[in-house]
Enzyme design. Structure first.
Site, short mmCIF file in Angstrom:
data_model
loop_
_atom_site.label_atom_id
_atom_site.label_comp_id
_atom_site.label_asym_id
_atom_site.label_seq_id
_atom_site.Cartn_x
_atom_site.Cartn_y
_atom_site.Cartn_z
N CYS A 78 40.20 52.20 20.71
CA CYS A 78 41.42 51.86 21.44
C CYS A 78 41.23 51.96 22.94
O CYS A 78 40.29 52.58 23.43
CB CYS A 78 42.57 52.82 21.04
SG CYS A 78 42.96 52.86 19.30
N ASP A 103 33.69 37.95 63.00
CA ASP A 103 34.99 37.28 62.91
C ASP A 103 35.90 37.73 64.06
O ASP A 103 35.99 38.92 64.37
CB ASP A 103 35.64 37.62 61.57
CG ASP A 103 36.97 36.95 61.38
OD1 ASP A 103 37.00 35.77 61.02
OD2 ASP A 103 38.01 37.62 61.60
#
Length: 468
Positions: free
Chosen positions: A34, A434
Site C-alpha cells: 500500500c 540571466d
C-alpha cells in the site's frame, strides 16, 4: 532506504501525504502492498515491511492494494543519486522507450553497452530493463482500467502491448487478476466522448499560485488555456513512424483537497498516451521533493526560512525541448511580454493551427515558414531557422550534444540552459547570466551561494525570479 523504519511507521499511521510514493508498506498477512495514505485500517507493525519502490514490493511477492492503488502514487525519487546514466535510463523506461525499441538501441542512445545498461538497471531496481518496463506498463494499464471506460483491448495498446493475449498474461502474472476481473471491481463512470480522465497525484505542498502565475505570464491563447484552478494546452508529435504520430489536448484541474490534478486528455492515437501522461507530470512538476528543495534554497540564500519554496515551489515545464529552445530564442534580449507576443505570432503561422486550437510548429514547419512577419532582427530569424534545422536531424533529448548546439550561430549558454531547464525539466540549472537573476541578486542583503542549492539550482533560479 532513505527513510528509517520508524519514520515509515509514523508516516503510515498518520497517513501523511508528504510521504506518498517515497515508500510502500507491505502487509505480510494479506500479501498486499500500500501507499502511505491508504484508507484501510493500519496493520500492526509486526505484520509489515517497507520498500523503497512499488517494484521492489512486487518482486518480494506482494500485490498492489485495490483501495489506495499504488499505481496512482507520485513518482518516487528513491533511485536518484545512483548516477546520471541510470537516472536517464529509468526516465526513458518510464516514458516507454522499450515499447518501440530494443534494449540494445536504448543502450546505444545512452552511450553504454547493452550489458552495462542491464547491470545498472538491475542494481537500481532488482529487475532487468525489459521486466522493469513491463511492470510500468502494467501499472499504467491498471490505472486506465480503474479510472476509464476504455475497452480492455484499447487499454492494452495504450499501455504499449502489441498483443491482447500478451497483455492478459503479463497482467495476470503481475497482479494475480485478469484485466476483466479488475475492471469489474472498478468504479469508472466516464461516458463516451468525455475524453480520458485520470487523477495525477503529487506530494504536498504544491504552490499552485506560483505555477499558475508563471504560465499565465507566458500563455499563448489557443495553444494554452487557464482558469483559476486549471491549466491546459494542445500537443502533437510527428517523430518516428507515421503510425506512432498523435495529437490532442489536455486540461489539468488542481484538486488540493486530494493532492492531485484531475486531467482530461483527448488524443487521436492511444499509442501516445503514456508519453503524454509522463509529459503532463513533468510539465506540472508533480514528482518534486518540495521539502528537500526548500532546504537547499534556504541554504543557498543563507536564510532560516524561504516562504516561496516552503509553499511547494515547482518548475513549470514546456511541452518539448524544441518549443523551449524556440521560446528561448524569441525571448533573447526582450521582456516576457514581448517574447510572448512573438511566440503567439509564430504559433499563428503554423498551418495546422485553427481559431480555437493552435499547435506549436514542428522543426520542418518552421523551416518552411516566412519569418519576416516576426518583428525581430534578421539574425535572430536566422537563429530560429538554424535551431529548426538542427532539431530536424538531431533529437533534442537530454543527451543532445551541447557543444554542437552552442556552435549554432545565435545560440549561447543561456539559450541552451533555458532549453534544458524548461524543456527537459533539468532540476539543476542556474541561469547566472540571466538579467532577472542578476536584478534579484542585487536586491538581497546576503550573497547567494548557488552551489549550495545543487542539485536543485533550477528552483533557485525560479525563486530569484519570484523576488522581482
Amino acid at each position: 532506504m532513505s527513510l528509517s523504519p520508524t519514520q515509515c511507521q509514523q508516516a503510515r499511521l498518520a497517513k501523511d501525504p508528504r510521504y506518498d510514493g517515497l515508500f510502500f508498506t507491505a502487509v505480510k498477512t494479506t500479501g498486499i502492498y500500500c501507499r502511505s495514505v491508504c484508507p484501510a485500517p493500519a496493520p500492526k507493525e509486526v505484520n509489515v515491511e517497507y520498500f523503497r519502490t512499488a517494484i521492489e514490493a512486487a518482486q518480494a511477492g506482494y500485490r498492489p492494494c485495490l483501495r489506495c492503488r499504488p499505481d496512482s502514487a507520485p513518482g518516487s525519487p528513491a533511485w536518484l543519486g545512483t548516477g546520471a546514466t541510470v537516472q536517464r535510463a529509468l526516465s526513458l523506461l518510464d516514458e516507454g522507450a522499450l515499447m518501440s525499441q530494443s534494449t540494445e538501441h536504448l543502450a546505444a542512445r545512452l552511450g553504454v553497452t547493452d550489458r552495462y545498461l542491464r547491470q545498472l538497471v538491475t542494481q537500481a531496481t532488482g529487475l532487468s530493463p525489459k521486466a522493469y518496463s513491463l511492470y510500468q506498463q502494467c501499472l499504467m494499464a491498471k490505472k486506465l482500467l480503474h479510472e476509464t471506460r476504455l475497452p480492455v483491448t484499447e487499454v492494452a495498446f495504450a499501455s504499449g502491448f502489441h498483443s491482447v493475449r500478451r497483455f492478459n498474461d503479463c497482467f495476470q502474472n503481475q497482479f494475480s487478476l485478469s484485466p476483466s476481473q479488475l475492471r469489474k471491481q472498478g468504479k469508472a463512470d466516464q461516458g463516451v466522448g468525455q475524453g480520458i480522465r485520470l487523477q495525477l497525484a503529487y506530494r504536498p505542498p504544491y504552490d499552485w499560485r506560483q505555477v499558475q502565475g508563471f504560465y499565465a505570464a507566458r500563455l499563448i491563447p489557443g495553444l494554452e488555456w487557464q482558469t483559476e484552478n486549471s491549466y491546459g494546452r494542445t500537443f502533437y508529435s510527428r517523430t518516428g513512424d507515421a503510425a506512432a504520430h498523435y495529437q490532442g489536448h489536455f486540461t489539468a484541474t488542481h484538486r488540493p483537497d486530494k493532492c492531485c490534478f484531475d486531467v482530461n486528455i483527448r488524443i487521436d492515437n492511444l499509442s501516445g498516451l503514456i508519453p503524454v501522461i509522463r509529459n503532463i507530470r513533468r510539465c506540472l512538476d508533480l514528482d518534486a521533493d518540495s521539502e528537500r528543495i526548500a532546504t537547499a534554497i534556504c541554504q543557498a540564500t543563507a536564510s532560516v526560512t524561504a516562504s516561496e519554496p516552503d509553499a511547494g515551489i515547482r518548475l513549470p515545464g514546456i511541452w518539448s525541448p524544441f518549443e523551449a529552445g524556440m521560446r528561448a530564442v524569441l525571448g533573447q534580449q526582450v521582456s516576457v511580454k514581448a517574447a510572448r507576443n512573438l511566440v503567439e505570432k509564430l504559433v499563428t503561422l503554423n498551418p495546422d493551427s485553427a481559431e480555437d486550437l493552435k499547435y506549436f510548429p514542428t522543426p520542418a514547419q518552421v523551416l518552411e515558414m516566412d519569418l519576416q512577419q516576426l518583428g525581430m532582427p534578421q539574425k535572430r530569424r536566422e537563429t530560429l531557422k538554424n535551431l529548426a534545422g538542427f532539431a530536424q536531424t538531431h533529437p533534442l533529448g537530454m543527451d543532445a550534444p551541447e557543444k554542437e548546439l552552442l556552435a549554432l550561430p545565435g545560440i549561447g549558454p543561456w539559450t541552451v540552459h533555458y532549453m534544458r531547464m524548461r524543456g527537459h525539466s533539468d532540476p539543476d540549472i542556474f541561469l547566472s547570466g540571466d538579467l532577472g537573476v542578476k536584478k534579484a541578486l542585487a536586491t538581497l542583503e546576503k550573497p547567494v551561494h548557488e552551489t549550495a542549492a545543487a542539485p536543485w539550482r533550477s528552483y533557485l533560479t525560479l525563486y530569484l525570479w519570484s523576488l522581482l
